[in-house]
Motif scaffolding. Structure first.
Motif, mmCIF file in Angstrom:
data_model
loop_
_atom_site.group_PDB
_atom_site.id
_atom_site.type_symbol
_atom_site.label_atom_id
_atom_site.label_comp_id
_atom_site.label_asym_id
_atom_site.label_seq_id
_atom_site.Cartn_x
_atom_site.Cartn_y
_atom_site.Cartn_z
ATOM 1 N N LEU A 218 1.465 -13.993 5.002
ATOM 2 C CA LEU A 218 1.310 -13.777 3.621
ATOM 3 C C LEU A 218 2.426 -12.909 2.983
ATOM 4 O O LEU A 218 3.113 -12.145 3.646
ATOM 5 C CB LEU A 218 -0.139 -13.127 3.410
ATOM 6 C CG LEU A 218 -1.314 -13.670 3.876
ATOM 7 C CD1 LEU A 218 -2.651 -12.635 3.435
ATOM 8 C CD2 LEU A 218 -1.561 -14.943 3.545
ATOM 9 N N ASP A 219 2.868 -13.533 1.770
ATOM 10 C CA ASP A 219 3.947 -12.908 1.054
ATOM 11 C C ASP A 219 3.296 -11.822 -0.018
ATOM 12 O O ASP A 219 3.397 -12.042 -1.067
ATOM 13 C CB ASP A 219 4.760 -14.034 0.324
ATOM 14 C CG ASP A 219 5.815 -13.568 -0.277
ATOM 15 O OD1 ASP A 219 6.338 -12.231 0.037
ATOM 16 O OD2 ASP A 219 6.235 -14.011 -1.118
ATOM 17 N N VAL A 220 3.077 -10.683 0.839
ATOM 18 C CA VAL A 220 2.508 -9.541 0.025
ATOM 19 C C VAL A 220 3.263 -8.517 0.117
ATOM 20 O O VAL A 220 3.539 -7.690 1.405
ATOM 21 C CB VAL A 220 1.091 -9.326 0.297
ATOM 22 C CG1 VAL A 220 0.661 -8.108 -0.336
ATOM 23 C CG2 VAL A 220 0.331 -10.625 0.156
ATOM 24 N N PRO A 221 3.968 -7.713 -0.874
ATOM 25 C CA PRO A 221 4.844 -6.450 -0.650
ATOM 26 C C PRO A 221 4.100 -5.489 -0.069
ATOM 27 O O PRO A 221 2.842 -5.104 -0.366
ATOM 28 C CB PRO A 221 5.609 -6.072 -2.047
ATOM 29 C CG PRO A 221 4.859 -7.322 -3.010
ATOM 30 C CD PRO A 221 4.206 -8.023 -2.172
ATOM 31 N N ASP A 412 -3.216 -1.944 4.443
ATOM 32 C CA ASP A 412 -1.683 -1.575 4.460
ATOM 33 C C ASP A 412 -1.258 -0.963 3.059
ATOM 34 O O ASP A 412 -0.256 -0.322 3.014
ATOM 35 C CB ASP A 412 -0.875 -2.556 4.877
ATOM 36 C CG ASP A 412 -1.006 -2.893 6.276
ATOM 37 O OD1 ASP A 412 -1.559 -2.005 7.160
ATOM 38 O OD2 ASP A 412 -1.070 -4.254 6.786
ATOM 39 N N THR A 413 -1.914 -1.697 1.759
ATOM 40 C CA THR A 413 -1.382 -1.336 0.627
ATOM 41 C C THR A 413 -2.416 -1.657 -0.281
ATOM 42 O O THR A 413 -3.346 -2.685 -0.225
ATOM 43 C CB THR A 413 -0.108 -2.354 0.323
ATOM 44 O OG1 THR A 413 0.285 -2.130 -1.082
ATOM 45 C CG2 THR A 413 -0.354 -4.103 0.552
ATOM 46 N N PRO A 424 -1.966 -6.101 -12.624
ATOM 47 C CA PRO A 424 -2.345 -7.017 -11.643
ATOM 48 C C PRO A 424 -1.510 -6.587 -10.311
ATOM 49 O O PRO A 424 -0.273 -6.469 -10.261
ATOM 50 C CB PRO A 424 -1.706 -8.293 -11.795
ATOM 51 C CG PRO A 424 -1.389 -8.426 -13.183
ATOM 52 C CD PRO A 424 -1.445 -7.014 -13.589
ATOM 53 N N THR A 425 -2.075 -6.400 -9.282
ATOM 54 C CA THR A 425 -1.599 -6.149 -7.939
ATOM 55 C C THR A 425 -2.459 -6.698 -6.698
ATOM 56 O O THR A 425 -3.155 -7.476 -7.088
ATOM 57 C CB THR A 425 -1.621 -4.592 -7.801
ATOM 58 O OG1 THR A 425 -0.773 -4.193 -6.578
ATOM 59 C CG2 THR A 425 -2.705 -3.858 -7.824
ATOM 60 N N LYS A 426 -2.084 -6.232 -5.612
ATOM 61 C CA LYS A 426 -2.589 -6.848 -4.388
ATOM 62 C C LYS A 426 -3.269 -5.824 -3.423
ATOM 63 O O LYS A 426 -2.334 -4.917 -3.171
ATOM 64 C CB LYS A 426 -1.948 -7.854 -3.725
ATOM 65 C CG LYS A 426 -1.607 -9.372 -4.268
ATOM 66 C CD LYS A 426 -0.843 -10.126 -3.408
ATOM 67 C CE LYS A 426 -0.819 -11.711 -3.768
ATOM 68 N NZ LYS A 426 -1.150 -12.310 -5.159
ATOM 69 N N ILE A 427 -4.523 -5.877 -3.038
ATOM 70 C CA ILE A 427 -4.824 -5.072 -2.011
ATOM 71 C C ILE A 427 -4.767 -5.918 -0.731
ATOM 72 O O ILE A 427 -5.244 -7.268 -0.602
ATOM 73 C CB ILE A 427 -6.178 -4.489 -2.029
ATOM 74 C CG1 ILE A 427 -6.376 -3.815 -3.351
ATOM 75 C CG2 ILE A 427 -6.910 -3.537 -1.060
ATOM 76 C CD1 ILE A 427 -8.085 -3.776 -3.821
#
Ligand SMILES: Nc1nc2c(c(=O)[nH]1)N[C@H]1C(S)=C(S)[C@@H](COP(=O)(O)O)O[C@H]1N2
Ligand SMILES: [Mo]
Length: 515
Positions: A218-221, A412-413, A424-427
């Motif tokens: 997955l492309d997640v910082p 991780d994040t 908007p962000t990603k867990i």
């Protein structure tokens, strides 16, 4: 003698003792460099300490210092040596011969620690013995000079001369010890030929390559990369110094309850045409949410093919794998012979020969079992035996003889220590259930409903998957929790249990602040 002068003399005796202790260590390191590399007394005593400290002390050290736990041990030992040597200095001042006797005792202890290490050379006594003798001689000389000086009438010419002689000899001894000690350690690191042998080694092309499906990453910082780079891969072992094993002379013995004792060379393994396997390794000491877990692409040969050469006898139920440094792991025989499980002897990690600290040249990798019962590095022997007859390193130290990896997941994040701004962000994170595979990962925000995270396409059941959930973060503090479900339908256990005796359980919860 005035009280003040007496205290001054005692302090100088302590200094002389500490310097002599330095001479002990420095001389020993120099002799180790020139003769038996692995026979450094401080390393031998440190290794001995590692083997005898109680489990709670070891767990505390790992918790406080992580991968620097060994550095901490060496530093503490160094401090202990200097304190003991300072005491020896004072004792030698009190009565001639007592301090020297203490050095002799330390020398004998160091010799015993060195000679009782696994794979010790018969000449391993040399560094400790020479070090102890050198230290004792310097101690005797320094205390003799100190006595002469402090016995002189204050302010006399003799006092001036004796004072200078004491100080000069002390400084020379201290400088010599420092140069010999530090220089030898650096010299030994620089000329360690195993690093060069490893860089020159060319691995064979894999007989079959690991297929990584589209969507596996997955492309997640901020998420853990699908494959953990070797330099970031966690390291856990009892080895105070990394063992040097030359693939040219490396041999693997398969013995015990077998029809035929077999010995294999590194080339024999290469000739067996190694293939690539994706396996996520996990340490039993990994706390929920911890980082003692990593995923790699291993190049190796199935253990079942190797055992087949020796033909295990009926009644055997365990393989005790042994490292050159004496570490052992107990692995159920069927975990190594089952057709469905890719237990391998690995020679490559992420496209390179195994890094030295990850077991060069050969280690074991078994999907689904914690490292301490399966992942023996610097492998040298596979003994086919029974759980009734043999115990591995960690078994008498409070860990289970058998230890399948428990299903777990990690965020991780976002991270507690990284500020996050509203919007908007990603867990996101990783989840693993080696040999079974992950079916789903759910995230709970502020005690709300569990929400299904999106999963990466798994490589296989033995590797972790990445997961991610879109989140519109609002300002303030939020609690995040994660839990995974494996493909057998088992849900990650909520109840928190400690790492001993067979691995932690519980859900990771983190608090994040959104600005
Ligand atoms: N020789 C040796 N192999 C060992 C160990 C050890 O102490 N000595 N520790 C084991 C443990 S507890 C784990 S979790 C894994 C860790 O492997 P890594 O350091 O390559 O990550 O190695 C295993 N193999
Ligand atoms: Mo471990």
């Amino acid at each position: 003698m005035s009280a003040k002068k007496r205290i001054g003399t005692i302090a100088l005796a302590a200094l002389a003792g500490a310097v002599s202790g330095g001479v002990f260590l420095g001389a020993a390191e120099l002799v180790a460099l020139l003769t038996v590399r692995d026979a450094s007394p401080i390393v031998a005593v440190g290794s001995f300490v590692i083997d005898i400290v109680p489990r709670w002390a070891k767990e505390l050290a790992i918790e406080l210092f992580g991968s620097n736990d060994k550095l901490f041990l060496l530093a503490s030992l160094g401090v202990a040596v200097f304190v003991a040597a300072a005491v020896a200095g004072v004792l030698e001042l009190w009565r001639r011969g007592v301090g020297v006797a203490l050095f002799a005792v330390a020398g004998v202890a160091a010799v015993v620690a060195t000679l009782t290490r696994a794979g010790a050379s018969p000449f391993g006594f040399l560094p400790s013995a020479v070090g102890a003798v050198a230290g004792a001689i310097v101690l005797r000389l320094l205390i003799g000079r100190l006595r002469a000086w402090r016995g002189d009438t204050a302010g006399s010419d003799a006092a001036g001369v004796d004072r200078r002689r004491f100080l000069v000899l002390t400084s020379v001894a201290a400088a010599g010890a420092l140069v010999a000690g530090v220089g030898s350690r650096l010299g030994s690191a620089a000329t360690s030929s195993i690093a060069a042998v490893r860089s020159a080694l060319r691995l064979p092309a894999p007989a079959s390559r690991l297929t990584v499906p589209a969507g596996a990453e997955l492309d997640v910082p901020g998420i853990s990369p699908l494959f953990t780079p070797n330099t970031d891969f966690y390291r856990v072992d009892t080895a105070l110094t990394v063992p040097s094993v030359d693939p040219a002379t490396w041999r693997l013995t398969i013995d015990g309850m077998v029809e035929k004792r077999v010995e294999l060379s590194f080339q024999d393994l290469v000739d067996m045409r190694p293939s690539e396997y994706g396996v996520t390794l996990t340490c039993v000491s990994n706390e929920v949410g911890g980082n003692l877990v990593g995923n790699a692409r291993w190049l190796g040969v199935p253990v079942r093919d190797i055992l087949a050469l020796a033909r295990p006898r009926r009644g055997a139920d365990m393989v005790l794998s042994r490292s050159v440094d004496g570490f052992t792991a107990s692995t159920p025989l069927d975990a190594l012979t089952d057709d469905g499980r890719d237990a391998i002897l690995a020679i490559g990690m992420n496209g390179e020969p195994l890094p030295l600290e990850h077991g060069f040249p050969v280690r074991m990798v078994v999907p689904g079992l914690y490292g301490y019962v399966s992942a023996t590095k610097w492998l040298t022997e596979l003994k086919v035996t029974t759980f009734a007859a043999d115990q591995a390193y960690w078994t008498p130290r409070g860990y289970s003889a058998k230890a399948p990896i428990k299903l777990s997941s990690r965020i991780d994040t976002p991270r507690v220590d990284k500020p996050l701004s509203a919007g908007p962000t990603k867990i996101a994170g990783v989840a693993w259930a080696q040999t079974v595979g992950i079916r789903s990962v759910e995230v709970r925000i502020d005690g709300g409903d569990w929400q299904q995270a999106k999963l990466s396409t798994p490589i296989n059941a033995d590797t972790w998957v990445q997961w991610s959930l879109d989140w519109n973060a609002t300002a303030g503090s939020h609690t995040l929790a994660v839990r995974a479900t494996d493909r057998a339908g088992r849900v990650q256990e909520q109840k928190r249990t400690p790492i001993a005796p067979d691995g932690s359980t519980g859900w990771q919860q983190t608090l994040v602040r959104v600005a």
